[in-house]
Design an enzyme around this catalytic site. Sequence first.
Site, PDB file in Angstrom:
ATOM      1  N   PRO A   1     -50.703 -10.790 -29.241  1.00 39.27           N
ATOM      2  CA  PRO A   1     -51.412 -11.427 -28.131  1.00 39.27           C
ATOM      3  C   PRO A   1     -50.945 -12.881 -28.007  1.00 39.27           C
ATOM      4  CG  PRO A   1     -52.718 -11.636 -30.107  1.00 39.27           C
ATOM      5  CD  PRO A   1     -51.426 -10.943 -30.525  1.00 39.27           C
TER       6      PRO A   1
ATOM      7  N   ALA B   1     -58.112 -14.683 -25.592  1.00 39.72           N
ATOM      8  CA  ALA B   1     -56.994 -13.883 -26.085  1.00 39.72           C
ATOM      9  C   ALA B   1     -57.012 -12.491 -25.475  1.00 39.72           C
ATOM     10  CB  ALA B   1     -57.057 -13.768 -27.604  1.00 39.72           C
ATOM     11  N   ASN B   2     -55.903 -11.789 -25.608  1.00 42.40           N
ATOM     12  CA  ASN B   2     -55.823 -10.380 -25.242  1.00 42.40           C
ATOM     13  C   ASN B   2     -55.973  -9.543 -26.502  1.00 42.40           C
ATOM     14  OD1 ASN B   2     -55.051 -11.323 -22.698  1.00 42.40           O
ATOM     15  ND2 ASN B   2     -53.600  -9.642 -22.445  1.00 42.40           N
ATOM     16  N   ARG B   3     -56.426  -8.318 -26.348  1.00 47.18           N
ATOM     17  CA  ARG B   3     -56.455  -7.384 -27.473  1.00 47.18           C
ATOM     18  C   ARG B   3     -55.055  -6.842 -27.692  1.00 47.18           C
ATOM     19  NH1 ARG B   3     -61.582  -6.053 -28.805  1.00 47.18           N
ATOM     20  NH2 ARG B   3     -63.000  -6.063 -27.041  1.00 47.18           N
TER      21      ARG B   3
END
Length: 221
Positions: free
Chosen positions: A17, A29-31
């Site tokens: 991420p 954040a992204n997973r």
Amino acid sequence: PAARPLAGKRAIVTSGPTHEPIDPVRYIANRSSGKQGHAIAAALAAAGAEVTLVTGPTREPDPAGVTVKHIETAREMLAGVEAALPADIAVFAAAVADWRVAEEAGQKLKKDGSGQIPSLSMTENPDILKTVSGLGGTRPSLVVGFAAETEMVVAHATEKRARKGCDWILANDVSPATGTFGGEANTIHLITGAGSEDWPKLTKKEVAEKLATRIVEHFSA
Ligand code: C5P
């Protein structure tokens, strides 16, 4: 076939991420587990390529035999990729945050008891895949992106390939029922200029190895 068929080729892989700071202690954040990107870096290195992996924060160990640059933000990821050019192959497997907070607070945002709730103003992050696909003389000859899709997977990924200007898209069916995020298996369709290929359900390591094999075939054709 040669034992190290990608010897002499340079590759850049992004993984994980990005973390976009809100203030010194908070981020957006992204997973992403980083499993797929790290496995691709390892598979290209095993095939003999000289690999630079530019990765956001993950729990994955640095793959052996790969130059690893650890970054946090999308802007740092783009800078890391640009610093690793020129390359023959670029595979963008990172889950990059599309937006970041426009102005990172210098101090921790405080709950002051007044009931005032902060609102975040966002700005767009660079699209690393699109930026590198659009380069002139330093564009890698094979640029590969990912598309995480939940429906009409091949149609959406074909459209994404055109919009991003990349050569190949690995379209990943991530409808919640598939358990792709953080899990071990991926269902991939490879979209190239020649059309689409359906791959069977594979582990992320198998996807990485199959992609490396397809890349070897591409450069030996
Ligand atoms: O537009 P979308 O995020 O769905 O595209 C996914 C592909 O684009 C992935 O290969 C991802 O690594 C890449 N990407 C990127 N930079 C961004 C957003 C996505 O490189 N800012």
